[in-house]
Motif scaffolding. Structure first.
Motif, PDB file in Angstrom:
ATOM      1  N   ASP A 297      34.707   2.267  66.963  1.00  0.00           N
ATOM      2  CA  ASP A 297      33.869   3.019  66.044  1.00  0.00           C
ATOM      3  C   ASP A 297      34.523   4.388  65.877  1.00  0.00           C
ATOM      4  OD1 ASP A 297      32.029   4.419  64.602  1.00  0.00           O
ATOM      5  OD2 ASP A 297      30.324   3.997  65.895  1.00  0.00           O
ATOM      6  N   ALA A 298      35.123   4.626  64.709  1.00  0.00           N
ATOM      7  CA  ALA A 298      35.893   5.853  64.493  1.00  0.00           C
ATOM      8  C   ALA A 298      35.035   7.017  64.013  1.00  0.00           C
ATOM      9  CB  ALA A 298      37.010   5.584  63.498  1.00  0.00           C
ATOM     10  N   GLY A 299      33.719   6.825  63.912  1.00  0.00           N
ATOM     11  CA  GLY A 299      32.853   7.928  63.514  1.00  0.00           C
ATOM     12  C   GLY A 299      33.014   8.281  62.047  1.00  0.00           C
ATOM     13  N   THR A 300      32.956   9.587  61.743  1.00  0.00           N
ATOM     14  CA  THR A 300      32.995  10.077  60.372  1.00  0.00           C
ATOM     15  C   THR A 300      34.316  10.775  60.089  1.00  0.00           C
ATOM     16  OG1 THR A 300      30.597  10.388  60.313  1.00  0.00           O
ATOM     17  CG2 THR A 300      31.889  11.605  58.686  1.00  0.00           C
ATOM     18  N   LEU A 301      34.908  10.452  58.956  1.00  0.00           N
ATOM     19  CA  LEU A 301      36.138  11.095  58.506  1.00  0.00           C
ATOM     20  C   LEU A 301      35.912  11.682  57.120  1.00  0.00           C
ATOM     21  CD1 LEU A 301      39.214  11.719  58.458  1.00  0.00           C
ATOM     22  CD2 LEU A 301      39.547   9.396  57.568  1.00  0.00           C
ATOM     23  N   THR A 302      36.215  12.965  56.946  1.00  0.00           N
ATOM     24  CA  THR A 302      36.203  13.604  55.639  1.00  0.00           C
ATOM     25  C   THR A 302      37.622  13.627  55.095  1.00  0.00           C
ATOM     26  OG1 THR A 302      34.312  15.014  56.200  1.00  0.00           O
ATOM     27  CG2 THR A 302      35.690  15.704  54.358  1.00  0.00           C
ATOM     28  N   LEU A 303      37.815  13.025  53.941  1.00  0.00           N
ATOM     29  CA  LEU A 303      39.098  13.030  53.249  1.00  0.00           C
ATOM     30  C   LEU A 303      38.919  13.840  51.974  1.00  0.00           C
ATOM     31  CD1 LEU A 303      42.009  12.042  52.707  1.00  0.00           C
ATOM     32  CD2 LEU A 303      41.006   9.963  51.706  1.00  0.00           C
ATOM     33  N   ALA A 304      39.495  15.039  51.931  1.00  0.00           N
ATOM     34  CA  ALA A 304      39.335  15.927  50.783  1.00  0.00           C
ATOM     35  C   ALA A 304      40.657  16.060  50.049  1.00  0.00           C
ATOM     36  CB  ALA A 304      38.836  17.296  51.222  1.00  0.00           C
ATOM     37  N   SER A 305      40.638  15.741  48.766  1.00  0.00           N
ATOM     38  CA  SER A 305      41.819  15.868  47.908  1.00  0.00           C
ATOM     39  C   SER A 305      41.537  16.971  46.902  1.00  0.00           C
ATOM     40  CB  SER A 305      42.113  14.544  47.199  1.00  0.00           C
ATOM     41  OG  SER A 305      42.318  13.503  48.135  1.00  0.00           O
ATOM     42  N   LEU A 306      42.226  18.111  47.057  1.00  0.00           N
ATOM     43  CA  LEU A 306      41.984  19.294  46.240  1.00  0.00           C
ATOM     44  C   LEU A 306      43.167  19.542  45.306  1.00  0.00           C
ATOM     45  CD1 LEU A 306      40.787  21.648  49.141  1.00  0.00           C
ATOM     46  CD2 LEU A 306      39.435  19.981  47.837  1.00  0.00           C
ATOM     47  N   THR A 307      42.864  19.952  44.083  1.00  0.00           N
ATOM     48  CA  THR A 307      43.910  20.251  43.108  1.00  0.00           C
ATOM     49  C   THR A 307      43.561  21.555  42.402  1.00  0.00           C
ATOM     50  OG1 THR A 307      44.122  17.866  42.709  1.00  0.00           O
ATOM     51  CG2 THR A 307      45.290  19.336  41.201  1.00  0.00           C
ATOM     52  N   ALA A 308      44.581  22.404  42.178  1.00  0.00           N
ATOM     53  CA  ALA A 308      44.372  23.650  41.449  1.00  0.00           C
ATOM     54  C   ALA A 308      45.637  23.981  40.676  1.00  0.00           C
ATOM     55  CB  ALA A 308      44.013  24.792  42.400  1.00  0.00           C
ATOM     56  N   GLY A 309      45.454  24.433  39.446  1.00  0.00           N
ATOM     57  CA  GLY A 309      46.594  24.805  38.611  1.00  0.00           C
ATOM     58  C   GLY A 309      46.308  24.521  37.158  1.00  0.00           C
ATOM     59  N   GLU A 310      47.301  24.786  36.318  1.00  0.00           N
ATOM     60  CA  GLU A 310      47.186  24.549  34.888  1.00  0.00           C
ATOM     61  C   GLU A 310      48.239  23.544  34.456  1.00  0.00           C
ATOM     62  OE1 GLU A 310      44.722  25.726  33.019  1.00  0.00           O
ATOM     63  OE2 GLU A 310      43.915  26.668  34.830  1.00  0.00           O
ATOM     64  N   ASP A 311      47.796  22.461  33.837  1.00  0.00           N
ATOM     65  CA  ASP A 311      48.677  21.403  33.321  1.00  0.00           C
ATOM     66  C   ASP A 311      49.574  20.833  34.420  1.00  0.00           C
ATOM     67  OD1 ASP A 311      47.503  21.993  30.924  1.00  0.00           O
ATOM     68  OD2 ASP A 311      49.223  23.041  30.083  1.00  0.00           O
ATOM     69  N   VAL A 312      48.935  20.494  35.563  1.00  0.00           N
ATOM     70  CA  VAL A 312      49.641  19.866  36.678  1.00  0.00           C
ATOM     71  C   VAL A 312      48.962  18.538  37.003  1.00  0.00           C
ATOM     72  CG1 VAL A 312      50.415  22.071  37.646  1.00  0.00           C
ATOM     73  CG2 VAL A 312      48.251  21.067  38.413  1.00  0.00           C
TER      74      VAL A 312
END
Length: 387
Positions: A125-140
């Motif tokens: 039982d691996a519990g809870t995992l948060t996978l966050a994919s963040l993006t910032a920029g212009e025309d990327v």
């Protein structure tokens, strides 16, 4: 223009994308979700995302306070913000084969970037995992490739977050394998920038007595498409592909799914609710495919839309394709507006009109959110909706 730039960025993998091209409205799967804004812009590779910027974005999101966490910023893992004991981080790279009929997968295969490669050992039982994919920029654009494997009897709760700032394309791919008797609870929060495009592709294989229980909240993006392909490969496997879409302004949110029953005695459930205001557009395309071998299949699919504006639009296309003769399958779709009698009742008791409307919208969404079995995950989604 954009395709040529993508092909050039892809190098030796560019031929995959060049041969596919951008889908038009003539392609049935993309009939309701035009990619004009993607096709007419040159999307560049982004520079790295600073820790400070990532922390600003993360603070704007409802996130679990406990459990493991892996953060990606502009397509790169951010070790200083991540903690994943017992897991591995690796790139899927060329090992990920394109799903030839899915444009989002072809684009990701051509430009794929190092993502999460996680294997949960048998019985753990691996519990809870948060996978966050963040993006910032212009025309990327970013094109993360993730893979999660649950061995027999393992379990994991995944909180999958996609968010950012600016004008960009986020094109993540997640491949999931649920082993015999294993269970994955997958809750996804899509909160991309309102100037962004989100093209996500998800494939799931579920073995005998395994369970994949998912819920997506589509809440952001100028154009956002969450596409799921789930296969029940062993007897007594079960799949949930539920979700809520809230669409305002001139945005478009799309939830497309194909649930493939390839083994007998399996079940699937899908309930998707969409709330549309202003000139928002919603798309639901859901298909249940039942092979001849898949006797005793129990499949259910329902799409419901609530229109809060005369300019709002919903395109709904539920489908059943059944080759077995001993099954119990149903699907349906409903579209409506707020009940005027209910509004009158609330207003007659002193509740302001705007508050009365909010209460009825919340009541419409409660049934869908109740499908999230994990109370903590459900609370995070409720907090996101209340922003």
């Amino acid at each position: 223009m954009a395709l040529d730039a993508f092909v050039k960025r892809a190098g030796h993998r560019g031929a995959i994308l060049a041969g596919a091209g951008f889908p038009t409205r003539r392609v049935e799967e993309w009939r309701y979700t035009p990619l004009r804004n993607v096709a007419n812009t040159v999307w560049n590779a982004p520079s790295g995302l600073s820790t400070e910027k990532a922390e600003v974005i993360l603070r704007s999101l409802p996130l679990p306070e406990t459990g493991h966490r892996v953060i990606f910023g502009n397509g790169k893992r951010m070790p200083g913000l991540s903690a994943l004991p017992g897991g591995t981080i690796a790139g899927a790279g060329d090992e990920v084969a394109p799903l030839s009929v899915h444009f989002s997968a072809v684009l990701n295969a051509a430009l794929g970037e190092t993502g999460l490669d996680l294997r949960i050992p048998a019985g753990m039982d691996a519990g809870t995992l948060t996978l966050a994919s963040l993006t910032a920029g212009e025309d990327v654009s970013t094109h993360l490739q993730h893979r999660i494997v649950l061995e027999a009897g393992a379990s994991l709760t995944l909180f999958d977050v996609n968010a950012g700032e600016g004008s960009y394309v986020a094109n993540p791919r997640l491949d999931i394998s649920v082993g015999a008797g294993a269970r994955l609870r997958h809750v996804k929060l899509q909160r991309e920038s309102t100037d962004a495009t989100h093209l996500a592709i998800l494939s799931v294989d579920v073995a005998e007595k395994g369970e994949y229980d998912s819920f997506v909240l589509n809440q952001g993006g100028l154009l956002a498409r969450h596409e799921v392909g789930a296969t029940l490969e062993g007897p007594h496997a079960f799949v949930h592909v539920n979700g809520v879409q809230t669409v305002d302004g001139n945005r478009l949110n799309d939830l497309t799914s194909m649930i493939h029953h390839a083994a007998p005695d399996c079940g699937s459930r899908q309930t998707v609710k969409t709330v549309l205001s202003d000139a928002g557009q919603g798309v639901f395309q859901g298909k249940i495919l039942v092979d001849r071998i898949a006797q005793k299949t129990d499949g259910y699919q329902m799409n419901q839309a609530l229109l809060l504006s005369e300019k709002a639009q919903i395109n709904s296309k539920p489908e059943l394709e059944i080759y077995a003769d001993d099954v119990r399958c149903s699907h349906g779709a409903t579209v409506g507006a707020l009940d005027e009698e209910q509004l009158f009742y609330l207003r007659s008791r002193g509740i302001p009109d705007s508050q009365a409307r909010d209460l009825l919208v919340q009541a419409f969404l409660v049934d869908a959110l109740d499908l999230v079995a994990d109370a903590d995950m459900r609370d995070l989604l409720l907090r996101s909706l209340s922003v």
